[in-house]
Write an enzyme that holds these catalytic residues in place. Structure first.
Site, PDB file in Angstrom:
ATOM      1  N   LEU A 155       0.858  -1.175   0.000  1.00 45.58           N
ATOM      2  CA  LEU A 155       0.000   0.000   0.000  1.00 45.58           C
ATOM      3  C   LEU A 155       0.899   1.230   0.000  1.00 45.58           C
ATOM      4  O   LEU A 155       1.976   1.225   0.608  1.00 45.58           O
ATOM      5  CB  LEU A 155      -0.895   0.029   1.239  1.00 45.58           C
ATOM      6  CG  LEU A 155      -1.935  -1.087   1.391  1.00 45.58           C
ATOM      7  CD1 LEU A 155      -2.711  -0.898   2.693  1.00 45.58           C
ATOM      8  CD2 LEU A 155      -2.881  -1.122   0.212  1.00 45.58           C
ATOM      9  N   ASP A 156       0.460   2.288  -0.672  1.00 49.11           N
ATOM     10  CA  ASP A 156       1.224   3.529  -0.637  1.00 49.11           C
ATOM     11  C   ASP A 156       1.394   3.990   0.810  1.00 49.11           C
ATOM     12  O   ASP A 156       0.560   3.687   1.677  1.00 49.11           O
ATOM     13  CB  ASP A 156       0.509   4.628  -1.427  1.00 49.11           C
ATOM     14  CG  ASP A 156       0.391   4.303  -2.905  1.00 49.11           C
ATOM     15  OD1 ASP A 156       1.276   3.582  -3.408  1.00 49.11           O
ATOM     16  OD2 ASP A 156      -0.567   4.757  -3.542  1.00 49.11           O
ATOM     17  N   LYS A 157       2.417   4.740   1.042  1.00 42.87           N
ATOM     18  CA  LYS A 157       2.734   5.203   2.396  1.00 42.87           C
ATOM     19  C   LYS A 157       1.531   5.852   3.075  1.00 42.87           C
ATOM     20  O   LYS A 157       1.231   5.574   4.238  1.00 42.87           O
ATOM     21  CB  LYS A 157       3.912   6.184   2.351  1.00 42.87           C
ATOM     22  CG  LYS A 157       4.304   6.752   3.706  1.00 42.87           C
ATOM     23  CD  LYS A 157       5.495   7.691   3.575  1.00 42.87           C
ATOM     24  CE  LYS A 157       5.884   8.276   4.921  1.00 42.87           C
ATOM     25  NZ  LYS A 157       7.054   9.192   4.807  1.00 42.87           N
TER      26      LYS A 157
END
EC number: 5.4.99.-
Length: 335
Positions: A155-157
């Site tokens: 998942l993106d940050k």
């Protein structure tokens, strides 16, 4: 076995620790192979290293990204972005984890927004990998390499929600195959600017690295990889016209930044998205985002379902939207 899942095939795009080299190719130098011509301007780089950097999309000519060093050099300004080196061995860190499930083969967590999945330029520690190394110790799968042990997808940050990591090599291989076949249930909640034209629909495009900015992904007419997102409108905010909306998005594929790119492609980027949120939302929505200090893309991975790679049990995990997104939705409902 399938290729590496597309969720983790790209390095983090939002790099901050980079060294940018520039060079100007004259008319006399034009016509030679590009990689050969640039070795004169970048003497500290071997030709092989230069070729690799070009293939990664780190070279631009007058602002346009070039990915093939065999092209002929043209007059003009070239810019080469070189990523900073990061530690080859992430250190365990005692970072609290919201654990939804754990056994000897895998661990499922509800990732908080602001936590990167693994170390990368600009994010050297404080990542999920650092936390997993502390929590799982030597049991963490090593197939992902020293920087990504146990990481099967990402998942993106600043995207919150459900993630699974492998604790054994056999689980890592099996989960990777599931993700490679897209045999995974994944549903996200997104709060977007405006609203899609239809109550539900499917976005089917090709997504790849942007030709204009290598730090972004983009919908491409040619090249890239197929990307399919199914969306459903859950709630519209605004009394006269749609100013914002809450969507459920189900992934059929899992390309880097897929939902963020597809929502922007529909003209409804995620609120707070610093990369794909071009165009300002309505004044009322801007005020809500500002008052809440909502500083990330409004995107949450709310559901992850898959077959346990060892036991064969069908598993499904849900995570409620975090407080910041709940507060955002409640404020938009009160407009």
């Amino acid at each position: 076995m399938n290729d590496t899942p597309d969720d983790i095939e790209d390095d983090d795009l939002a790099e901050t620790d980079v060294n940018v080299l520039t060079a100007t190719v004259t008319a006399d130098e034009a016509g030679d192979r590009l990689d050969r011509a640039l070795t004169v301007h970048f003497p500290d780089l071997s030709r092989a290293r230069l070729q690799a950097l070009i293939a990664e999309g780190r070279l631009s000519h007058n602002g346009a990204v070039i990915t093939d060093g065999k092209h002929k050099a043209r007059p003009g300004d070239y810019s080469l972005s070189i990523p900073a080196l990061i530690s080859a061995n992430p250190e365990p860190q005692d970072i609290p984890l919201d654990i939804l499930f754990e056994d000897e083969h895998l661990i499922v967590i509800n990732k908080a927004p602001g936590m990167a999945a693994h170390p990368a330029p600009g994010t050297r520690d404080g990542t999920l990998v650092n936390a997993l190394l502390f929590h799982c110790g030597e049991s963490l799968s090593g197939i992902g390499g020293v920087l990504r042990p146990g990481i099967v997808h990402r998942l993106d940050k600043d995207t919150s929600g459900v993630m699974v990591a492998a604790k054994s090599d056999v689980a890592h291989r099996s989960l990777s195959e599931l993700f490679g076949r897209h045999d995974i249930d994944r549903e996200y909640k997104a709060v977007v600017r405006g609203a899609p034209r239809y109550v539900s629909g499917t976005v089917n495009t090709r997504i790849g690295r942007s030709h204009h900015d290598r730090k972004k992904m983009a919908v491409l007419r040619g090249g890239g990889r197929e990307a399919i997102t199914h969306y459903r409108l859950e709630e519209v905010f605004g009394t006269v016209k749609p100013l914002a909306a809450l969507l459920s998005c189900r992934l059929e594929t899992g390309r880097t930044h897929q939902i963020r790119v597809h929502m922007a492609h529909l003209g409804c980027p995620c609120l707070g998205d610093p990369v794909y949120g071009s165009g300002a939302p309505a004044r009322e929505v801007q005020e809500i985002v500002r008052d809440l200090e909502f500083g990330r893309q409004a995107l949450h991975a709310g559901l992850l379902g898959f077959v346990h790679p060892i036991t064969g049990e069908k598993l499904k995990f849900k995570a409620k939207m975090p407080d910041d997104m709940v507060q955002l939705v409640e404020a938009l409902q009160d407009m």
